[in-house]
Design a protein around this motif. Structure first.
Motif, mmCIF file in Angstrom:
data_model
loop_
_atom_site.group_PDB
_atom_site.id
_atom_site.type_symbol
_atom_site.label_atom_id
_atom_site.label_comp_id
_atom_site.label_asym_id
_atom_site.label_seq_id
_atom_site.Cartn_x
_atom_site.Cartn_y
_atom_site.Cartn_z
ATOM 1 N N SER A 143 42.557 52.988 47.151
ATOM 2 C CA SER A 143 41.298 52.307 47.434
ATOM 3 C C SER A 143 40.886 51.537 46.188
ATOM 4 O O SER A 143 41.562 51.589 45.152
ATOM 5 N N SER A 158 37.168 50.630 43.918
ATOM 6 C CA SER A 158 35.744 50.891 43.757
ATOM 7 C C SER A 158 34.963 49.612 43.991
ATOM 8 O O SER A 158 35.526 48.522 44.140
ATOM 9 N N LEU A 184 41.714 53.075 42.668
ATOM 10 C CA LEU A 184 41.839 54.525 42.724
ATOM 11 C C LEU A 184 43.294 54.813 43.050
ATOM 12 O O LEU A 184 43.830 54.291 44.033
ATOM 13 N N TYR A 199 38.200 60.350 40.558
ATOM 14 C CA TYR A 199 37.509 60.069 41.817
ATOM 15 C C TYR A 199 36.516 58.915 41.675
ATOM 16 O O TYR A 199 36.158 58.283 42.660
ATOM 17 N N ASN A 200 36.016 58.694 40.479
ATOM 18 C CA ASN A 200 34.881 57.778 40.261
ATOM 19 C C ASN A 200 35.185 56.817 39.107
ATOM 20 O O ASN A 200 34.707 57.009 37.986
ATOM 21 N N ASN A 227 28.392 56.374 40.839
ATOM 22 C CA ASN A 227 29.223 55.193 41.056
ATOM 23 C C ASN A 227 28.409 53.923 40.795
ATOM 24 O O ASN A 227 27.304 53.981 40.243
ATOM 25 N N GLU A 248 35.257 54.514 47.696
ATOM 26 C CA GLU A 248 35.990 55.544 46.969
ATOM 27 C C GLU A 248 36.236 56.752 47.873
ATOM 28 O O GLU A 248 37.333 57.321 47.898
ATOM 29 N N ARG A 297 39.785 58.171 49.749
ATOM 30 C CA ARG A 297 40.196 59.537 49.427
ATOM 31 C C ARG A 297 40.366 60.386 50.690
ATOM 32 O O ARG A 297 41.332 61.139 50.824
#
Length: 851
Positions: free
Chosen positions: A77, A79, A85, A174-175, A213, A230, A234
């Motif tokens: 993905s 952000s 990501l 993750y961020n 985020n 995000e 996931r």
């Protein structure tokens, strides 16, 4: 002497910080492949010396994947700020060559129709290691560099066993946006001589900080709502693999130690099997052993819980896996003084790396047990469904296809089986129409997750919650829904939905019309209106219904008169085509302004709308979460300009704005002159929309006359047991529950809302007093308001019949004070409508209907 010892501790800690290298982290007894680059060989520093930025992390992960035949890398993905990501899939070269078949076999564990024939004794376990969901909890993201190196480079029989018997998904960040923001902050303030003084600027981020985020959302609350790219990327990857174990690494206060699960036993989500807790305990033995070896202090079964299923450590629990939360004491920079001396960043990185290894160790040690648990989890769903009196849930609105679509899309993303309604039915006072409703049967593998999304719950084994106590999605979306019994199911389901198509609308009538109308029900009606307003098109709103003989256009209908702006006809009609295809609201052509019943199109009761020129207060004591929710709503969904206005600019000329939004806020820093400037602005015709403590601040600043109820002094005998203090105080916290209010559908704030009973989300205890003018409270809590979630009896009594909104006149302007946040976590679509009504229609509210 104490000062000398303290100084020595500081010197020893900082010396070890300066000497940190890979030997500080890596376990002994293994050799490492020299062909695999270390982080320092690629980045120029060892993990922990500096905070790795997201672009540096990407660079290193790609270099390691290129050098190792144990790793493949994939972008899942992007952000909001365009950062990739990525996932690293790690195993033996042989497993990676056969990865599609391994994945397909593993997914069969979640399908009861085929899982019975599977032999788990020779199946690899799937372990997902996930890091840095909170950008300023950086020790885990930096530890991910070490995990990647270790799994790529380490040699030995234990490594061979690990890689042969597992598929490891390494999710290093993750961020990305929050991580990059925080790393920039701490690195730009890092001194050559590390200074652990807690007063140093390095350890005090500026608002909003690096936790969140781009839009200031906590991504660790978005595993269920899936409001952000995000999370969507996931979750798609999660269901592609269905991991047996997923780790979620965090940080906590600097004076803490280290936490690993299990959490507080009484706060487990009720649909999580006990076997999940048993496996978590078995993993805990490995964490303790590994942390004992490096001398780390730790604890478990305190502080944190497993109730809200929208967090990283709980979402796996309702998907046949085991989620594990880790919490490391945070240095929030490179080194900070704490109760134990000096907490250095490398210490935190080492602990996070160590429990990553203990997670892998526990997964291999109990591999078959985890795999069998996953199989049993899904096989038991049918038995649970057979015992449930509710055989399905139905939801859907015939007037708002966007909300239908958004909820259905979310369910499909979670691999919940849903079906279109095949025939019209009536249930519990709701009329559900084929083509505008969906059925979610309970007899499906995702029973537990589906049940958790639709059920309401008001009784609990514990009165304390780490996060919200409820999240009933159809209530959040304010969609008609009902539970169905077995007798309701005959012939009502169409074919199973694989993907949900984005809705479109239609143009009804012919171009060249006298005027055009948009009914007030559609979620994106205001986006349609703003398309026109932003280009200077005259747009009106009906305050009384209009019946042209073909259709009744209710209050709140948007009218685009063409005759008075004939020179703009071509643009208007081009825009109408975009509105029907992109905004999913029908547009109707009107051939005359004359009404058969109701008001004519040119009625003096109509309101001419103005383009909102919006300032959203930020910084200072404003909640970044709630400000971010407004920013995201207006920017991403409604495509509207919004100025993020820092509090310290309240004293400037505000005349370019006609709306100011004040979310939950504690604004003690606002000066008297700034308060006066704000009051003068609203008095000259401005509109303020505020809620929670933002509304109370307006009252305290004497900008409004809204009164807030004080809590009655509690009567006691003067003696309480000290050990009950925390539980008693915690029981009075309303951390997140759903309440019912009644809204006046004839009021501009209620236009386009289908039912006068509306769910509200509340996570605070502020209560407004009733206005002396009954018209100033167009929405009030009902006499029995609790729909779902926990609330103490004392607070419930205070909420009953209390105002949920108060309208105030301030000079020629208005203030709309909402009790509650209408935009919570971007999934409260239902109350978004109230907020948008306030934004566009607020100025049209009669002065006689305000206090």
């Amino acid at each position: 002497m104490k000062k000398i010892l303290s100084a020595l501790l500081i010197l020893v800690s900082l010396f070890s910080f300066a000497q940190v290298d890979m030997s500080y982290y890596l376990p002994e007894g293994l050799s490492y492949n020299p062909e695999i680059p270390t982080p320092k060989e690629v980045l120029g520093f060892h993990p922990g010396e500096w905070h790795v930025s997201h672009d540096q992390m990407l660079y290193y992960m790609r270099e390691v994947a290129e050098a190792s035949d144990r790793i493949t890398i994939k972008e899942i993905s992007r952000s909001y700020e365009g950062r990739p990501l990525i996932h690293l899939t790690i195993s033996t070269p042989e497993n990676l060559a056969n990865i599609d078949q391994i994945k397909a076999e593993h997914k069969k564990l979640t399908d009861p129709s085929v899982s019975g024939s599977l032999n788990t004794s020779d199946m690899p376990i799937v372990i997902w290691l996930g890091y840095n969901v909170h950008g300023n909890e950086a020790s885990s993201g930096n530890a991910a560099l070490l995990v990647a190196y270790y799994l790529a480079a380490a040699n030995g029989s234990s490594i061979d066993e690990l890689l042969s018997n597992s598929i490891i998904i390494l999710d290093p960040c993750y961020n990305p946006d929050g991580m990059h923001r925080f790393s920039t902050w701490v690195n730009m303030h890092r001194s050559h001589v590390i200074n652990p003084d807690t007063n140093d600027r390095e350890y005090s981020e500026v608002w909003p900080g690096g936790r969140t985020n781009h839009y200031w959302f906590d991504l660790n609350r978005d595993w269920l709502p899936l409001a952000h790219p995000e999370s969507r990327g996931r979750i798609a990857r999660f269901h592609e693999w269905k991991p047996n174990i997923l780790t979620d690494h965090h940080e906590m206060g600097t004076n803490s130690t280290f936490f690993f699960q299990p959490g507080i036993p009484s706060r487990k989500f009720p649909w999580t099997p006990d076997k999940n807790v048993e496996l978590t305990h078995k993993m805990a033995d490995h964490h303790a052993k590994y942390l004992d070896e490096i001398g780390t202090l730790y604890y478990s079964e305190e502080s944190f819980d497993d109730f809200y299923i929208g967090k990283g450590s709980t979402y796996p629990d309702v998907n046949g896996g085991v989620g594990i939360l880790f919490e490391q004491a945070s240095s929030r920079g490179h080194a900070q003084e704490n109760d134990f001396g000096i907490l250095t960043f490398p210490m935190g990185v080492r602990n996070q790396f160590t429990v990553s290894l203990s997670t892998l160790s526990s997964g291999i040690a109990h591999r078959e047990e985890f795999l069998d648990y996953q199989k049993d989890f899904y096989e038991s769903a049918s038995d649970l469904a057979s015992k449930d009196a509710v055989k399905a849930y139905i939801f859907g609105s015939s007037k708002d296809p966007v909300k239908n679509y958004e909820l259905a899309k979310m369910l499909v993303q979670h691999e919940i089986d849903i079906y279109p309604l095949a025939k019209d039915i009536n249930k519990n006072g709701h009329s559900f129409k084929s083509g505008n409703a969906y059925v979610v049967p309970m007899n499906q593998p995702q029973y537990r997750l589906a049940k958790g999304i639709f059920e309401t719950r008001t009784t609990f084994t514990d009165s304390l919650f780490y996060d919200v106590s409820t999240w009933t999605m159809p209530l959040a979306y304010n969609l008609p829904y009902a539970a169905l019994s077995s007798k309701d199911l005959s012939g009502i389901m169409g074919d199973k939905i694989i993907s949900v198509n984005q809705p479109t609308a239609e143009f009804v009538g012919n171009k060249g019309a006298y005027a055009y109308a948009i009914e007030p029900y559609g979620y994106y009606g205001f986006r349609a209106a703003n398309r026109l307003l932003s280009k200077g098109i005259v747009v009106q709103m009906l305050n009384n219904s209009h019946n042209d003989g073909n259709r009744i256009y209710p209050k709140g209908t948007i009218i685009i008169p063409v005759g008075v702006q004939e020179n703009r006809r071509a643009y208007i009609e081009q825009t109408i085509d975009k509105i029907t295809t992109e905004d999913a609201v029908n547009v109707y052509s009107l051939t005359t302004g004359l009404a058969k019943m109701g008001v004519d199109i040119g009625s003096r009761s109509n309101s001419t709308l103005e383009e909102p020129k919006i300032a959203l207060l930020v910084e200072g004591g404003v909640s970044s979460y709630e400000a971010g929710e407004v920013w995201h709503l207006l920017d991403q969904r409604y495509k509207m300009k919004v100025t993020l206005l820092p509090i310290d600019r309240l004293g400037r000329n505000l005349s370019r704005y006609n709306r100011i939004i004040i979310p939950n806020a504690f604004l003690s820093s606002v000066s008297d002159s700034q308060k006066k400037n704000l009051k003068d602005w609203v008095s000259q015709g401005g509109l303020i929309i505020a809620w929670k403590n933002g509304g109370k601040w307006l009252s305290d600043a004497e900008i409004t006359n809204v009164k807030y109820a004080s809590r009655d002094n509690e009567q006691t005998d003067g003696f309480k047991t000290y050990e009950d203090l925390s539980a008693e105080r915690g029981a009075q916290v309303t951390g997140g529950s759903i309440f019912e209010a009644r809204i006046d559908l004839t009021h501009p704030l209620g236009y386009g809302i289908e039912n006068e009973r509306i769910p509200l989300f509340r996570n605070h205890n502020l209560v407004m007093e009733k206005s002396k003018n009954g018209y100033a409270n167009p929405m009030v809590y009902t006499g029995s308001p609790l729909l779902s979630g926990y609330v103490s009896e004392e607070n419930l009594d205070r909420f009953k019949n209390a105002p949920a909104v108060t309208i105030s006149n301030v000079g020629r302007g208005k203030v709309i004070t909402l009790a509650d946040n209408p935009n919570f976590r971007a999934f409260w679509y239902g109350t978004n409508k109230i907020f948008m009504n306030a934004l566009f229609f607020g100025k049209s509210i009669s002065r006689n209907a305000a206090e």
